[in-house]
Scaffold this active site. Structure first.
Site, short mmCIF file in Angstrom:
data_model
loop_
_atom_site.label_atom_id
_atom_site.label_comp_id
_atom_site.label_asym_id
_atom_site.label_seq_id
_atom_site.Cartn_x
_atom_site.Cartn_y
_atom_site.Cartn_z
N GLU A 55 0.84 -1.21 0.00
CA GLU A 55 0.00 0.00 0.00
C GLU A 55 0.87 1.26 0.00
O GLU A 55 0.48 2.30 -0.54
CB GLU A 55 -0.93 0.01 1.22
CG GLU A 55 -1.97 -1.10 1.21
CD GLU A 55 -1.48 -2.41 1.83
OE1 GLU A 55 -0.25 -2.59 1.96
OE2 GLU A 55 -2.33 -3.24 2.18
N CYS A 113 -2.54 -3.32 6.85
CA CYS A 113 -2.12 -3.23 8.25
C CYS A 113 -2.50 -1.85 8.80
O CYS A 113 -2.91 -0.95 8.06
CB CYS A 113 -0.62 -3.47 8.38
SG CYS A 113 0.41 -2.09 7.83
N1 THU Z 1 2.40 -6.40 4.01
C1 THU Z 1 1.91 -5.55 3.05
O1 THU Z 1 2.52 -5.36 1.99
N2 THU Z 1 0.74 -4.89 3.31
C2 THU Z 1 0.02 -5.03 4.46
O2 THU Z 1 -0.97 -4.32 4.64
C3 THU Z 1 0.41 -6.03 5.45
C4 THU Z 1 1.76 -6.63 5.27
C5 THU Z 1 3.67 -7.10 3.73
C6 THU Z 1 4.81 -6.64 4.60
C7 THU Z 1 5.72 -7.85 4.54
O3 THU Z 1 6.57 -7.73 3.41
C8 THU Z 1 4.79 -9.03 4.33
O4 THU Z 1 3.53 -8.48 3.97
C9 THU Z 1 4.62 -9.92 5.55
O5 THU Z 1 4.24 -9.18 6.65
#
Ligand code: THU
Length: 133
Positions: free
Chosen positions: A58, A88
């Site tokens: 994001e 997240c």
């Molecule tokens: N991650 C995202 O790209 N977006 C989110 O909203 C949650 C987590 C990624 C971060 C990390 O590279 C992987 O997911 C595992 O946490």
């Protein structure tokens, strides 16, 4: 009023996901958003050896939004390893900044407004005025 085509949004998120840089988690994430002028912006997660400084998909999508001329996000879809995931907490704040309360986020196939994703979001009910909200 822009038309939201959730299928093309999912396809764009899936495409972005293929570009993820995830040597640590191996969890590929792609995010795609429709902007109020109809264009689609995307991002993928980019990890690094510190783990904690990972850039979520994001974040990349919002960077692309600003780089390509700005505007307001209308709808967002995020996929992780090809399955729906929700943004997240940190990314919800980013989405709030660039989409506001009416932005729709796909949750298990259903569009959910940001007011449900992050109730009582900052800067609501505070003295800080966000010129973009
Ligand atoms: N991650 C995202 O790209 N977006 C989110 O909203 C949650 C987590 C990624 C971060 C990390 O590279 C992987 O997911 C595992 O946490």
């Amino acid at each position: 009023m822009v038309d939201i085509n959730w299928d093309s949004l999912r396809a764009a998120a899936r495409d972005a996901m293929q570009h993820a840089y995830v040597p640590y988690s191996h969890f590929r994430v792609g995010a795609a958003g429709i902007v109020d002028d109809g264009r689609i912006v995307t991002g993928c997660n980019v990890e690094n050896a510190s783990y904690g400084l990972t850039l979520c998909a994001e974040c990349g999508m919002v960077s692309e939004l600003i780089r390509s001329g700005g505007g307001r996000l209308v709808a967002v879809c995020t996929l992780g390893n090809d399955a729906p995931v929700t943004p997240c907490g940190r990314c919800r704040q980013l989405l709030w900044e660039h989409g506001g309360p009416s932005l729709l986020v796909e949750v298990n196939g259903e569009p959910v407004p940001m007011t449900e994703m992050i109730p009582h979001a900052f800067p609501e009910a505070s003295n800080f005025t966000n010129p973009n909200a």
